[in-house]
Design a protein around this motif. Structure first.
Motif, short mmCIF file in Angstrom:
data_model
loop_
_atom_site.label_atom_id
_atom_site.label_comp_id
_atom_site.label_asym_id
_atom_site.label_seq_id
_atom_site.Cartn_x
_atom_site.Cartn_y
_atom_site.Cartn_z
N ILE A 275 -23.88 -26.53 -19.29
CA ILE A 275 -25.07 -27.01 -20.02
C ILE A 275 -24.77 -26.95 -21.52
O ILE A 275 -24.34 -25.91 -22.03
CB ILE A 275 -26.30 -26.12 -19.69
CG1 ILE A 275 -26.63 -26.21 -18.20
CG2 ILE A 275 -27.50 -26.52 -20.54
CD1 ILE A 275 -27.66 -25.19 -17.73
N THR A 276 -24.97 -28.07 -22.21
CA THR A 276 -24.73 -28.07 -23.65
C THR A 276 -25.92 -27.41 -24.35
O THR A 276 -27.03 -27.35 -23.80
CB THR A 276 -24.57 -29.50 -24.20
OG1 THR A 276 -25.83 -30.19 -24.06
CG2 THR A 276 -23.48 -30.26 -23.46
N LEU A 277 -25.68 -26.96 -25.56
CA LEU A 277 -26.77 -26.35 -26.33
C LEU A 277 -27.91 -27.36 -26.52
O LEU A 277 -29.09 -27.00 -26.42
CB LEU A 277 -26.25 -25.84 -27.68
CG LEU A 277 -27.30 -25.18 -28.58
CD1 LEU A 277 -27.95 -23.98 -27.89
CD2 LEU A 277 -26.66 -24.76 -29.91
N ALA A 278 -27.56 -28.62 -26.76
CA ALA A 278 -28.58 -29.65 -26.97
C ALA A 278 -29.44 -29.82 -25.71
O ALA A 278 -30.67 -29.98 -25.79
CB ALA A 278 -27.93 -30.96 -27.36
N GLU A 279 -28.79 -29.79 -24.54
CA GLU A 279 -29.54 -29.93 -23.27
C GLU A 279 -30.46 -28.73 -23.06
O GLU A 279 -31.62 -28.87 -22.67
CB GLU A 279 -28.56 -30.08 -22.10
CG GLU A 279 -27.86 -31.42 -22.07
CD GLU A 279 -26.68 -31.46 -21.11
OE1 GLU A 279 -26.31 -32.58 -20.72
OE2 GLU A 279 -26.10 -30.41 -20.78
N TRP A 280 -29.92 -27.54 -23.30
CA TRP A 280 -30.72 -26.32 -23.19
C TRP A 280 -31.95 -26.42 -24.10
O TRP A 280 -33.08 -26.18 -23.69
CB TRP A 280 -29.85 -25.11 -23.57
CG TRP A 280 -30.61 -23.85 -23.80
CD1 TRP A 280 -31.13 -23.41 -25.00
CD2 TRP A 280 -30.98 -22.86 -22.83
NE1 TRP A 280 -31.78 -22.21 -24.82
CE2 TRP A 280 -31.70 -21.86 -23.50
CE3 TRP A 280 -30.76 -22.73 -21.46
CZ2 TRP A 280 -32.21 -20.73 -22.86
CZ3 TRP A 280 -31.28 -21.61 -20.81
CH2 TRP A 280 -31.99 -20.63 -21.51
#
Ligand SMILES: NC(=O)c1ccc[n+]([C@@H]2O[C@H](COP(=O)([O-])OP(=O)(O)OC[C@H]3O[C@@H](n4cnc5c(N)ncnc54)[C@H](O)[C@@H]3O)[C@@H](O)[C@H]2O)c1
Length: 257
Positions: free
Chosen positions: A104-109
């Protein structure tokens, strides 16, 4: 005729989709004065049409629950039109993206947390003062059964929905003595567009089939079944229910087998 929400001014977020739409139909039939709120205009139009076909009426407003300005505007417009706010069903969310935690990317999180958790915080932040002006109200937040028992590939969603349970309790403790009741609903799997999108994804389809068998009642739920529980929590009939997390899940949460 059910008049348990008669003349109560109620905001519903996520009103353009599955659980939100069918809940709005349940609330309208119980006499609520509804403000249907969603980020999607087409969904809002369809919900309004369904309510009108049922013989009732409502107002619509577009909102992004992840934006403070947008949520403030939603509450201000509601109070400007109706003079008060009695209830809210904070139900808007985005679904899990379907990745194992470390992918999970930080942006998705951050996106999921922003809509699914911060969105509920912002709604509470602006709805509660509006309700206090007319002596109180009832708020229902949509969490999920995954707040009690996680499922795979959902870390950002599980975290957000667990946060909604905590936020519900915190708000209940802070505002219960001032006449505001706050409760959460934890649905099992409900047949909605969100679930259909997941069923269309082979990775989730297999898991959801296994989960269907764990619903003791033997099927997925219907959106109106969540709406009936939310209606009761929004109504004065649930006047001593406060800070609770109510499962509407066909028994999956109780199933240790
Ligand atoms: N369907 C299920 O099995 C299930 C299970 C547990 C919990 N839930 C929860 O129930 C609620 C409703 O889910 P659903 O299955 O009806 O989903 P859905 O996708 O059918 O509806 C969600 C609605 O939220 C709206 N929305 C998304 N982002 C928004 C934003 N930033 N601002 C305003 N509106 C926004 C969408 O446009 C959509 O109309 C969600 O909180 C979801 O997490 C669903």
């Amino acid at each position: 005729m059910d008049k348990s929400l008669a003349d109560k001014v109620i905001i519903v977020t996520g009103a353009g989709g599955g659980i939100g739409r069918e809940s709005c139909r349940v609330f309208a039939a119980a006499g609520a004065r509804l403000v249907l709120a969603d980020i999607g205009e087409q969904g809002l139009r369809e919900t309004l049409e369904a309510i009108k076909n049922d013989g009732f009426d409502a107002e619509t407003i577009t909102v992004d629950v992840g934006s403070e300005d947008s949520v403030r505007n939603m509450v201000e417009q509601t109070v400007a039109r109706h003079g008060r706010l009695d209830g809210a069903f904070n139900n808007a969310a985005v679904e899990q993206i379907g990745k194992i935690l470390t992918d999970i990317t930080l942006a998705e999180w951050e996106r999921t947390i922003k809509v699914d958790l911060t969105g509920v915080f912002l709604c509470l932040k602006y709805q509660i003062p509006a309700m206090l002006k007319n002596g109180g109200g009832s708020i229902v937040n949509t969490s999920s059964g995954v707040a009690s028992a996680a499922i795979p590939y959902c870390a950002e969603y599980v975290s957000a929905k667990s946060g909604v349970v905590g936020l519900t309790r915190a708000a209940a403790v802070d505002y219960g003595s001032m006449g505001i009741r706050v409760n959460a609903i934890l649905p099992g799997i409900i047949r909605t567009p969100m679930v259909q999108r997941l069923l269309d994804d082979p990775q989730f389809a297999v898991m959801f089939e296994r989960l269907r068998e764990r619903h003791v009642i033997g099927r997925f739920g219907e959106s109106s079944e969540v709406g009936e529980a939310a209606k009761w929590l929004l109504s004065d009939a649930s006047s001593f229910v406060h800070g609770a997390s109510i499962t509407v899940d066909g028994g999956i949460g109780a199933n240790g087998a």
